[in-house]
Design a protein around this motif. Structure first.
Motif, mmCIF file in Angstrom:
data_model
loop_
_atom_site.group_PDB
_atom_site.id
_atom_site.type_symbol
_atom_site.label_atom_id
_atom_site.label_comp_id
_atom_site.label_asym_id
_atom_site.label_seq_id
_atom_site.Cartn_x
_atom_site.Cartn_y
_atom_site.Cartn_z
ATOM 1 N N UNK A 40 0.806 -1.226 0.000
ATOM 2 C CA UNK A 40 0.000 0.000 0.000
ATOM 3 C C UNK A 40 0.841 1.279 0.000
ATOM 4 N N UNK A 41 2.008 1.214 0.619
ATOM 5 C CA UNK A 41 2.801 2.429 0.815
ATOM 6 C C UNK A 41 3.700 2.714 -0.381
ATOM 7 N N UNK A 42 3.626 3.917 -0.906
ATOM 8 C CA UNK A 42 4.482 4.332 -2.026
ATOM 9 C C UNK A 42 5.821 4.821 -1.453
ATOM 10 N N UNK A 43 6.919 4.319 -1.997
ATOM 11 C CA UNK A 43 8.248 4.627 -1.443
ATOM 12 C C UNK A 43 8.948 5.719 -2.246
ATOM 13 N N UNK A 44 9.409 6.742 -1.533
ATOM 14 C CA UNK A 44 10.195 7.805 -2.157
ATOM 15 C C UNK A 44 11.670 7.535 -1.865
ATOM 16 N N UNK A 45 12.460 7.415 -2.909
ATOM 17 C CA UNK A 45 13.905 7.227 -2.763
ATOM 18 C C UNK A 45 14.545 8.417 -3.480
ATOM 19 N N UNK A 95 7.255 -1.970 -9.051
ATOM 20 C CA UNK A 95 7.956 -1.127 -10.029
ATOM 21 C C UNK A 95 8.030 0.308 -9.534
ATOM 22 N N UNK A 96 9.224 0.871 -9.603
ATOM 23 C CA UNK A 96 9.417 2.284 -9.273
ATOM 24 C C UNK A 96 9.816 3.019 -10.549
ATOM 25 N N UNK A 97 9.558 4.302 -10.551
ATOM 26 C CA UNK A 97 9.854 5.131 -11.731
ATOM 27 C C UNK A 97 10.966 6.119 -11.391
ATOM 28 N N UNK A 98 11.895 6.275 -12.313
ATOM 29 C CA UNK A 98 12.970 7.260 -12.193
ATOM 30 C C UNK A 98 12.683 8.376 -13.202
ATOM 31 N N UNK A 99 12.008 9.434 -12.750
ATOM 32 C CA UNK A 99 11.643 10.496 -13.684
ATOM 33 C C UNK A 99 12.824 11.414 -13.999
ATOM 34 N N UNK A 101 4.006 12.892 -10.263
ATOM 35 C CA UNK A 101 2.566 12.828 -10.004
ATOM 36 C C UNK A 101 1.896 11.786 -10.902
ATOM 37 N N UNK A 102 2.288 11.812 -12.183
ATOM 38 C CA UNK A 102 1.682 10.874 -13.141
ATOM 39 C C UNK A 102 2.014 9.425 -12.766
ATOM 40 N N UNK A 103 3.234 9.203 -12.303
ATOM 41 C CA UNK A 103 3.660 7.834 -11.958
ATOM 42 C C UNK A 103 2.826 7.277 -10.813
ATOM 43 N N UNK A 104 2.618 8.110 -9.794
ATOM 44 C CA UNK A 104 1.826 7.646 -8.641
ATOM 45 C C UNK A 104 0.384 7.390 -9.084
ATOM 46 N N UNK A 105 -0.133 8.295 -9.914
ATOM 47 C CA UNK A 105 -1.514 8.118 -10.392
ATOM 48 C C UNK A 105 -1.647 6.819 -11.180
ATOM 49 N N UNK A 106 -0.590 6.452 -11.903
ATOM 50 C CA UNK A 106 -0.649 5.249 -12.746
ATOM 51 C C UNK A 106 -0.372 3.966 -11.970
ATOM 52 N N UNK A 129 4.945 1.909 -7.548
ATOM 53 C CA UNK A 129 5.165 1.562 -6.140
ATOM 54 C C UNK A 129 6.180 2.476 -5.474
ATOM 55 N N UNK A 130 6.803 3.330 -6.267
ATOM 56 C CA UNK A 130 7.780 4.241 -5.681
ATOM 57 C C UNK A 130 8.417 5.094 -6.751
ATOM 58 N N UNK A 131 9.253 6.009 -6.295
ATOM 59 C CA UNK A 131 9.964 6.913 -7.199
ATOM 60 C C UNK A 131 11.428 6.961 -6.801
ATOM 61 N N UNK A 132 12.286 7.067 -7.789
ATOM 62 C CA UNK A 132 13.721 7.221 -7.564
ATOM 63 C C UNK A 132 14.076 8.574 -8.187
ATOM 64 N N UNK A 133 14.407 9.551 -7.343
ATOM 65 C CA UNK A 133 14.489 10.927 -7.833
ATOM 66 C C UNK A 133 15.838 11.549 -7.500
ATOM 67 N N UNK A 134 16.412 12.268 -8.467
ATOM 68 C CA UNK A 134 17.671 12.959 -8.221
ATOM 69 C C UNK A 134 17.411 14.330 -7.599
ATOM 70 N N UNK A 135 17.975 14.514 -6.408
ATOM 71 C CA UNK A 135 17.799 15.761 -5.657
ATOM 72 C C UNK A 135 19.189 16.284 -5.312
#
Ligand code: PEP
Ligand code: MN
Length: 338
Positions: free
Chosen positions: A94-99, A267-271, A286-291, A294-300
């Motif tokens: 259930x929980x979406x993971x932010x990495x 599956x996680x998305x690396x936008x 936003x689109x990835x979570x809506x679709x 299970x998580x996002x891999x984001x460069x910050x």
């Protein structure tokens, strides 16, 4: 083939089936589901008549697995897998993971600061490259083991699970010592020896899709890891090569429902690699979570303009915090949490 046990099957009944599969010279893979247990038989079955297993106690059915990938397939396991990534976090369910974190680890201070910021904003994982797979040999190649030390320190200080790339077989042991998750990069998705080496590691694997790989090739790469003994595979879509030039890569979000149909793996998305431009990253998150990602891999990065790698696609901690807020609302709207 998969052997579907009846819901009342005991451990002994399952062990009996496992014994038969081994007698046939095949490998077994037991998946304990919420309702019933299934046992997958993996290997060359041309000379084996498995139908006799149907006679074993508490066996309901023996059915062929139609997909070329077996243990990665939804046919073998209907319920979505939840992959623990360390420090109490997991990907799937259930929980979406932010990495989140920098493309590359550049200094101790940089990674500690960004880790703190993304943690406060709600991340559960810290990304950062120690060994960088660079197309150009004259560009920054990463700080290597020094970076692994900084990542481990930042992970311990914040409670974030560390995700970092392993580029070669001889790095698996070293990276496993410092990192909670082994990232296999897009350029290595077809490096079958590396997939097997990571399959022998106790660390979960974040497997990026090759930029020209089909979904079937992607899932077969995951199969290599699982078949080598590591069931903890997280798929990561990071964009594919197309003729487009307004993006660095084309991010095919339709892969999310396609993966959900074909596989039990999260599956996680690396936008970030998926677009190449910071201004596109929040919308793709936003689109990835809506679709259903299970998580996002984001460069910050705290100072994208001076980043040593991938500055153009790195968002600031402030943008990350705002994006996370928006994603949380979208997650709630599609029955997930963040
Ligand atoms: C990265 O995550 O920084 C990276 C190099 O990713 P990819 O393998 O998707 O290019
Ligand atoms: Mn990068």
């Amino acid at each position: 083939m998969i052997v579907i046990m009846q819901s009342g099957a005991s451990r002994g009944d399952v062990d009996h089936v496992v014994g038969l599969i081994r007698q046939y010279g095949l490998r077994d893979h037991v998946i304990v589901g919420t309702d019933r247990t299934v046992v997958a038989a993996i290997g060359d079955k041309r000379s084996v008549d498995m139908s006799a297993i149907e006679n074993a106690p508490q066996v309901e059915r023996v059915v062929p697995i139609l997909a070329p990938y077996k243990v990665a397939s939804k046919e073998v396991k209907k319920e979505p897998s939840v992959i623990p990534i360390g420090r109490g976090a997991s990907v799937g369910g259930a929980r979406v993971a932010m990495i989140a974190g920098p493309c590359s680890v550049e200094s101790r201070q940089q990674v500690l600061e960004v880790a703190q910021a993304v943690k406060e904003a709600g991340a559960v994982g810290l990304r950062g490259g120690a060994f960088k797979p660079r197309t150009n040999p004259y560009q920054f190649q990463g700080l290597g083991e020094q970076a692994l030390e900084y990542l481990a320190e930042a992970g311990a200080a914040t409670g974030l699970a560390v995700v970092t790339e392993v580029m070669s077989i001889d790095q698996v042991e070293l990276v496993s010592r410092y990192s909670d998750v082994l990232q296999i990069g897009t350029r290595n998705m077809h490096n079958f020896n590396l997939l097997v080496a990571c399959g022998r590691s106790p660390r979960p694997v974040l497997l990026k899709r090759g930029w020209s790989a089909t979904l079937e090739e992607f899932l077969l790469a995951a199969e290599y890891v699982i078949n080598a003994g590591n069931p903890n595979v997280i798929l990561c879509e990071r964009g594919i090569r197309t003729q487009e030039t307004y993006v660095r890569n084309t991010l095919p979000l339709a892969v999310i429902p396609a993966v959900k149909r074909a596989s039990h793996l999260p599956i996680v998305i690396d936008p970030s690699q998926g677009t190449g431009h910071a201004y596109m990253v929040p919308a793709m998150c936003r689109a990835s979570i809506a679709a259903g990602a299970d998580g996002l891999l984001i460069e910050v990065h705290g100072d994208p303009e001076h980043a040593l790698t991938d500055g153009a696609q790195s968002i600031t901690p402030e943008v990350f915090a705002e994006t996370t807020r928006q994603c949380r609302a979208i997650a709630a709207a599609v029955g997930r949490e963040m």
